[in-house]
Design an enzyme around this catalytic site. Structure first.
Site, short mmCIF file in Angstrom:
data_model
loop_
_atom_site.label_atom_id
_atom_site.label_comp_id
_atom_site.label_asym_id
_atom_site.label_seq_id
_atom_site.Cartn_x
_atom_site.Cartn_y
_atom_site.Cartn_z
N LYS A 13 -134.34 17.73 -28.89
CA LYS A 13 -133.78 17.67 -27.77
C LYS A 13 -133.55 19.05 -26.63
CE LYS A 13 -129.76 16.00 -29.27
NZ LYS A 13 -130.35 16.01 -30.51
N ARG A 88 -123.56 10.12 -25.63
CA ARG A 88 -123.49 10.00 -27.04
C ARG A 88 -122.78 8.77 -27.82
NH1 ARG A 88 -124.63 15.72 -28.77
NH2 ARG A 88 -124.86 15.52 -31.15
N ARG A 127 -133.41 26.44 -38.80
CA ARG A 127 -133.12 26.83 -37.47
C ARG A 127 -132.43 28.05 -37.23
NH1 ARG A 127 -130.50 22.40 -33.41
NH2 ARG A 127 -128.77 22.29 -35.11
N ARG A 161 -126.55 28.07 -37.01
CA ARG A 161 -125.21 27.58 -36.41
C ARG A 161 -124.34 26.83 -37.59
NH1 ARG A 161 -127.12 23.02 -32.27
NH2 ARG A 161 -125.93 21.71 -33.34
N ARG A 172 -123.47 14.93 -39.61
CA ARG A 172 -123.93 14.55 -38.33
C ARG A 172 -125.02 13.46 -38.09
NH1 ARG A 172 -125.99 20.33 -37.47
NH2 ARG A 172 -127.07 19.48 -35.58
#
Ligand code: AP5
Ligand code: MG
Length: 218
Positions: A13, A88, A127, A161, A172
C-alpha cells in the site's frame, strides 16, 4: 480523485500509494506514517498510539476518524488523495463516506491489493524504512543504493519497524483478517471495489493499479 488502497500488512500500500500520489500530484495520506511521526515527536497522539501499534492492535476508531477528517482538508489534498491504511474497520468506512458526502465529493475508487500470507511475512521481515521520509525499501527485492541509507536522505540510516517482528506480524495479520478484510466485501457489495494482484515486480503491480484507478483520473 479520491482513492482508497486496501490490503493486508506488507502488500505494498505504501510503496504503490507513494508512487501513484506523486505521479498524479495527489496527497499520500498514510495513517500508519502519521502515527509513527507522532510517536517520534512524542505528541499526545503518539503516546496514545504507541503501545497499541507495537502490539499490532488498532488505534480506536474515533481517534483515526478525527485525524483523517482534518488531514483530508489540508491544501495538498485538494486535487485528490490516496488513503493508505484507512479505513480499516466498517465504522471507519462509514465515517469516511459521511465526511466526503458532506463535502459533496464522494470516494472515486477503492482498490484492494492482494498477496498470499507467506509473501507478506517474507516482505515484512526484510523491510527497511527511512525514519525521515518513511520511504520503504526491501533487503531482498528493493534495497537502497548502498543497502544502509535512504537514497533521498544519504545521511540517514534505514531502520526496521518495531511492529515487523515475527510475532507482531502474525498479530497484525490476524487483526487484518478479523477487522479489515470484511471491508472488501462491504465495498464489493456496493460495487466500488477493484482488486489488483499485489505480487510480481513493483512496476507490474503499478501498471495494474493505474488501470484500476483509470488513467484519465482528475
Ligand atoms: P500501517 O502502517 O498502515 O501498516 P500495515 O497496514 O500493517 O501495512 P504496512 O505498512 O506494513 O504494509 P504496506 O502495505 O504499506 O506495504 P509496503 O509498501 O511497506 O499501520 C501500522 C499500525 O498503525 C497498525 O497496526 C495500527 O496499529 C495503526 N493504524 C494505522 N492506520 C490505522 C487505522 N486506520 N485504524 C486503526 N489503527 C491504525 O511494502 C512492504 C514491503 O514489501 C517493503 O519492504 C517493500 O519494499 C516490499 N514490496 C512492496 N511491493 C513489492 C513487490 N511487488 N514485490 C516484492 N516486494 C515488495
Ligand atoms: Mg505502509
Amino acid at each position: 480523485m479520491q482513492v482508497v488502497l486496501l490490503g493486508p500488512p506488507g502488500v505494498g500500500k505504501g510503496t504503490q500509494g507513494r508512487r501513484l500520489a506523486s505521479d498524479r500530484g495527489w496527497a499520500l495520506i498514510s495513517t500508519g506514517d502519521i502515527l509513527r511521526d507522532a510517536i517520534a515527536k512524542g505528541s499526545p497522539l503518539g503516546m496514545e498510539a504507541r503501545k497499541l501499534m507495537d502490539q499490532g492492535m488498532l488505534v480506536p476508531d474515533p481517534v483515526m476518524i478525527g485525524l483523517v477528517r482534518e488531514r483530508t482538508l489540508e491544501p495538498d489534498a485538494r486535487e485528490g488523495f490516496v488513503l493508505d491504511g484507512f479505513p480499516r474497520t466498517v465504522p471507519q468506512a462509514d465515517a469516511l463516506d459521511a465526511i466526503l458526502q458532506d463535502r459533496g465529493r464522494p470516494l472515486d475508487v477503492v482498490v484492494a491489493l492482494t498477496a498470499p500470507d507467506g509473501e507478506l511475512v517474507r516482505r515484512l521481515s526484510a523491510r527497511w524504512e527511512c525514519p525521515v521520509c518513511r520511504r520503504v525499501y526491501n533487503a531482498l527485492s528493493a534495497p537502497s543504493r548502498d543497502g544502509r541509507h535512504c537514497d533521498d536522505h544519504p545521511e540517514t540510516e534505514l531502520r526496521q519497524r518495531v511492529d515487523d517482528t515475527a510475532e507482531t506480524v502474525r498479530r497484525r495479520l490476524e487483526v487484518y483478517r478479523e477487522q479489515t478484510a470484511p471491508l472488501a466485501d462491504h465495498y464489493r457489495t456496493q460495487g466500488r471495489l477493484r482488486e489488483v494482484n499485489g505480487t510480481g515486480p513493483q512496476d507490474h503491480v503499478y501498471g495494474a493499479l493505474m488501470a484500476a484507478v483509470g488513467t484519465n483520473g482528475h
